[in-house]
Motif scaffolding. Structure first.
Motif, PDB file in Angstrom:
ATOM      1  N   GLU A  42     -57.842 -19.123 -49.486  1.00 47.01           N
ATOM      2  CA  GLU A  42     -58.614 -19.778 -50.545  1.00 47.01           C
ATOM      3  C   GLU A  42     -57.872 -20.991 -51.091  1.00 47.01           C
ATOM      4  O   GLU A  42     -58.479 -22.036 -51.346  1.00 47.01           O
ATOM      5  N   GLY A  90     -57.932 -23.620 -48.428  1.00 44.57           N
ATOM      6  CA  GLY A  90     -59.326 -24.055 -48.320  1.00 44.57           C
ATOM      7  C   GLY A  90     -59.735 -25.026 -49.415  1.00 44.57           C
ATOM      8  O   GLY A  90     -60.605 -25.870 -49.205  1.00 44.57           O
ATOM      9  N   PHE A  91     -59.095 -24.926 -50.570  1.00 44.76           N
ATOM     10  CA  PHE A  91     -59.466 -25.801 -51.677  1.00 44.76           C
ATOM     11  C   PHE A  91     -59.331 -27.277 -51.315  1.00 44.76           C
ATOM     12  O   PHE A  91     -60.184 -28.083 -51.676  1.00 44.76           O
ATOM     13  N   ARG A 105     -62.319 -28.298 -48.989  1.00 42.93           N
ATOM     14  CA  ARG A 105     -63.547 -27.622 -49.417  1.00 42.93           C
ATOM     15  C   ARG A 105     -64.824 -28.342 -49.007  1.00 42.93           C
ATOM     16  O   ARG A 105     -65.908 -27.803 -49.123  1.00 42.93           O
ATOM     17  N   ASP A 106     -64.700 -29.558 -48.500  1.00 38.97           N
ATOM     18  CA  ASP A 106     -65.863 -30.294 -48.006  1.00 38.97           C
ATOM     19  C   ASP A 106     -66.225 -29.891 -46.576  1.00 38.97           C
ATOM     20  O   ASP A 106     -67.180 -30.391 -46.012  1.00 38.97           O
ATOM     21  N   LEU A 141     -65.795 -23.300 -44.073  1.00 34.22           N
ATOM     22  CA  LEU A 141     -64.598 -22.467 -44.072  1.00 34.22           C
ATOM     23  C   LEU A 141     -64.973 -21.007 -43.903  1.00 34.22           C
ATOM     24  O   LEU A 141     -65.962 -20.538 -44.476  1.00 34.22           O
ATOM     25  N   SER A 175     -66.192 -20.443 -49.955  1.00 34.04           N
ATOM     26  CA  SER A 175     -66.839 -21.598 -50.578  1.00 34.04           C
ATOM     27  C   SER A 175     -66.384 -21.753 -52.017  1.00 34.04           C
ATOM     28  O   SER A 175     -65.830 -20.840 -52.621  1.00 34.04           O
ATOM     29  N   MET A 176     -66.654 -22.925 -52.546  1.00 33.55           N
ATOM     30  CA  MET A 176     -66.300 -23.254 -53.918  1.00 33.55           C
ATOM     31  C   MET A 176     -67.358 -22.680 -54.849  1.00 33.55           C
ATOM     32  O   MET A 176     -68.546 -22.871 -54.641  1.00 33.55           O
ATOM     33  N   MET A 208     -62.370 -20.893 -55.406  1.00 38.82           N
ATOM     34  CA  MET A 208     -62.697 -20.561 -54.025  1.00 38.82           C
ATOM     35  C   MET A 208     -62.937 -19.061 -53.915  1.00 38.82           C
ATOM     36  O   MET A 208     -62.168 -18.262 -54.462  1.00 38.82           O
TER      37      MET A 208
END
Length: 155
Positions: free
Chosen positions: A41, A44-45, A48-49, A52, A67-68, A73
């Motif tokens: 997470e 992934g931040f 985040r576009d 994931l 996802s956000m 996340m």
């Protein structure tokens, strides 16, 4: 493997990871639930576009989206784990987890099936992949290896 970059702190890990993901539209993280999930997470931040996914314990069928959300996340719905990059997280290589590097290599290949831009990235602490000799079994394109210094202060 030669060192191509050095940095410090969480920002160093995140910036290094983001630069390695240039041109990758979908990233699948593979790690242990609980221990590795927050690292997926966190990493992934900064990307985040992109699409994931997190695969727990090499269980391809249990893949979940990342996802956000307003709270940060989060793991979400079941997802297809196929991606252009697979990120193996160092918790898998910890001896007490008992994951064989050959099995991790198999899941990495499964994640990358059908991808033209195949990247295999390792993210670990205290040289876990090298200590456990995973780098001799898995053809990592890159390994982000970080050290942790811990201080507990009392006031």
């Amino acid at each position: 493997m030669p060192i191509i970059n050095t940095s410090q702190g969480v920002g160093g890990i995140l910036n290094s990871f983001k630069s390695l993901m240039d041109g990758v539209e979908k990233i699948t993280f593979v790690g242990t639930p609980g221990f590795c999930t927050p690292f997926a997470e966190l990493l992934g931040f900064v990307v985040r576009d992109r699409k994931l996914v997190f695969v727990p314990n090499l269980d391809f069928e249990k893949a979940r989206s990342i996802s956000m959300a307003p709270e940060g996340m989060q793991l979400g719905e079941p997802a297809d784990a196929h991606a252009g990059a697979v990120v193996l997280l160092g918790g898998l290589a910890m001896p007490k987890i008992g994951t064989a590097p050959e099995k991790a290599r198999e899941i990495a290949e499964k994640v990358l099936e059908g991808s033209e831009k195949r990247k295999v990235i390792g993210v670990c602490f205290q040289s876990m992949f090298m200590q456990q000799k995973w780098d001799e079994v898995i053809s990592f394109d890159y390994i982000i290896n970080a050290d942790l210094a811990v201080e507990v202060l009392e006031s």
